[in-house]
Design a protein around this motif. Sequence first.
Motif, PDB file in Angstrom:
ATOM      1  N   MET A   1      -6.950  12.429   1.876  1.00 22.00           N
ATOM      2  CA  MET A   1      -6.424  12.491   3.264  1.00 22.00           C
ATOM      3  C   MET A   1      -6.775  10.730   3.864  1.00 22.00           C
ATOM      4  N   ARG A   2      -8.128  10.735   3.985  1.00 24.32           N
ATOM      5  CA  ARG A   2      -8.676   9.594   4.414  1.00 24.32           C
ATOM      6  C   ARG A   2      -8.340   8.138   3.492  1.00 24.32           C
ATOM      7  N   THR A   3      -8.219   8.419   2.259  1.00 19.55           N
ATOM      8  CA  THR A   3      -7.897   7.378   1.486  1.00 19.55           C
ATOM      9  C   THR A   3      -6.225   6.712   1.785  1.00 19.55           C
ATOM     10  N   LYS A   4      -5.430   7.704   1.943  1.00 23.27           N
ATOM     11  CA  LYS A   4      -4.092   7.296   2.408  1.00 23.27           C
ATOM     12  C   LYS A   4      -4.120   6.707   3.733  1.00 23.27           C
ATOM     13  N   ILE A   5      -4.610   7.315   4.564  1.00 20.78           N
ATOM     14  CA  ILE A   5      -4.554   6.687   6.098  1.00 20.78           C
ATOM     15  C   ILE A   5      -4.928   5.092   6.127  1.00 20.78           C
ATOM     16  N   VAL A   6      -6.267   4.985   5.339  1.00 14.87           N
ATOM     17  CA  VAL A   6      -6.747   3.697   5.163  1.00 14.87           C
ATOM     18  C   VAL A   6      -5.597   2.619   4.438  1.00 14.87           C
TER      19      VAL A   6
ATOM     20  N   LYS B   1      -1.992   3.658   4.401  1.00 12.14           N
ATOM     21  CA  LYS B   1      -1.059   3.372   5.274  1.00 12.14           C
ATOM     22  C   LYS B   1      -1.129   2.464   6.464  1.00 12.14           C
ATOM     23  N   PHE B   2      -2.263   2.464   6.808  1.00 12.36           N
ATOM     24  CA  PHE B   2      -2.430   1.774   8.286  1.00 12.36           C
ATOM     25  C   PHE B   2      -3.210   0.321   7.934  1.00 12.36           C
ATOM     26  N   ASP B   3      -3.402  -0.024   6.844  1.00 17.26           N
ATOM     27  CA  ASP B   3      -4.159  -1.312   6.525  1.00 17.26           C
ATOM     28  C   ASP B   3      -5.515  -1.381   7.536  1.00 17.26           C
ATOM     29  N   LEU B   4      -6.280  -0.384   7.344  1.00 17.73           N
ATOM     30  CA  LEU B   4      -7.443  -0.253   8.193  1.00 17.73           C
ATOM     31  C   LEU B   4      -8.548  -1.128   7.765  1.00 17.73           C
ATOM     32  N   ILE B   5      -8.334  -1.454   6.501  1.00 23.09           N
ATOM     33  CA  ILE B   5      -9.546  -2.636   6.100  1.00 23.09           C
ATOM     34  C   ILE B   5      -9.224  -3.939   6.929  1.00 23.09           C
ATOM     35  N   LYS B   6      -8.129  -4.344   7.190  1.00 23.04           N
ATOM     36  CA  LYS B   6      -7.704  -5.243   7.840  1.00 23.04           C
ATOM     37  C   LYS B   6      -8.110  -5.242   9.437  1.00 23.04           C
ATOM     38  N   HIS B   7      -7.614  -3.793   9.908  1.00 22.67           N
ATOM     39  CA  HIS B   7      -7.765  -3.658  11.419  1.00 22.67           C
ATOM     40  C   HIS B   7      -8.994  -3.740  11.636  1.00 22.67           C
ATOM     41  N   TYR B   8     -10.090  -2.789  10.803  1.00 26.66           N
ATOM     42  CA  TYR B   8     -11.494  -2.982  11.150  1.00 26.66           C
ATOM     43  C   TYR B   8     -12.294  -4.098  10.667  1.00 26.66           C
ATOM     44  N   ARG B   9     -11.609  -5.261  10.077  1.00 28.88           N
ATOM     45  CA  ARG B   9     -12.041  -6.269   9.779  1.00 28.88           C
ATOM     46  C   ARG B   9     -13.176  -6.029   8.513  1.00 28.88           C
ATOM     47  N   LEU B  10     -12.865  -5.371   7.540  1.00 32.24           N
ATOM     48  CA  LEU B  10     -13.870  -5.186   6.448  1.00 32.24           C
ATOM     49  C   LEU B  10     -13.721  -5.733   5.305  1.00 32.24           C
ATOM     50  N   GLU B  11     -12.830  -6.964   5.138  1.00 28.63           N
ATOM     51  CA  GLU B  11     -12.468  -7.705   4.264  1.00 28.63           C
ATOM     52  C   GLU B  11     -13.702  -8.095   3.411  1.00 28.63           C
ATOM     53  N   ARG B  12     -14.694  -8.568   4.087  1.00 26.33           N
ATOM     54  CA  ARG B  12     -16.008  -9.322   3.527  1.00 26.33           C
ATOM     55  C   ARG B  12     -16.916  -8.440   3.144  1.00 26.33           C
TER      56      ARG B  12
END
Length: 220
Positions: free
Chosen positions: A93-98, A100-111
Amino acid sequence: MNDKEEGLKLKEIYKFIWNRKISLFLSGFAPAVITLIICLFLPKRYTAKAVILAPEALSGSISTPLGYISSGLTPKGKLSSLTIISLLNSETMRTKIVKKFDLIKHYRLERTRYPQVEAEKIVERRTDVVYSEKEGLIYIFFESKDPILSANVVNFYINYLDTLNLQHNLTERRPIVIVVDPPIPPVEKSFPKTKISIIVSSFFGIFLYLMFLWLRNELI
């Protein structure tokens, strides 16, 4: 203690407060102002909520190791609340949410070293699933800086239960849960709790000042 002794005690307390009224006021006022300033600069977060009906609340349910059954239903007719909560809290569920809502970008975790893992940890911290056996209800909460996002994530939690149900053939019931109160974008922030924080910090400041006076009298 007689009335006279009690009256003397009250007079001593009143005299103590009156002689130190300015210090007591400042010891409570200063922390309150500092807390207010901190709260004004802290990022606001909003919590969306959904309420779903627990399977046990449905009439005629009989508990079995495989779930809950009622007249005319197979053991796959209903899932237990614990199973539903496990699905809601699952890594899938958490994987799909991340995603679906592009939370890596939302939380600025790209780096970050493990952006997916870090994003899932945030989702786990911001999610709360509560089962009230007394009420027969399951509450789903999600907290975010964006009130619309918080409502959308909660809604995704509910909808994706049916996807998991179809993928794993968990139950014949469609939909898997009955929604009592759907999620809506919250208007009032859930963090920081400014009023409560100010009151607590003010009382804590006064407590520290009284402790200082007590220690000074004890040590001198």
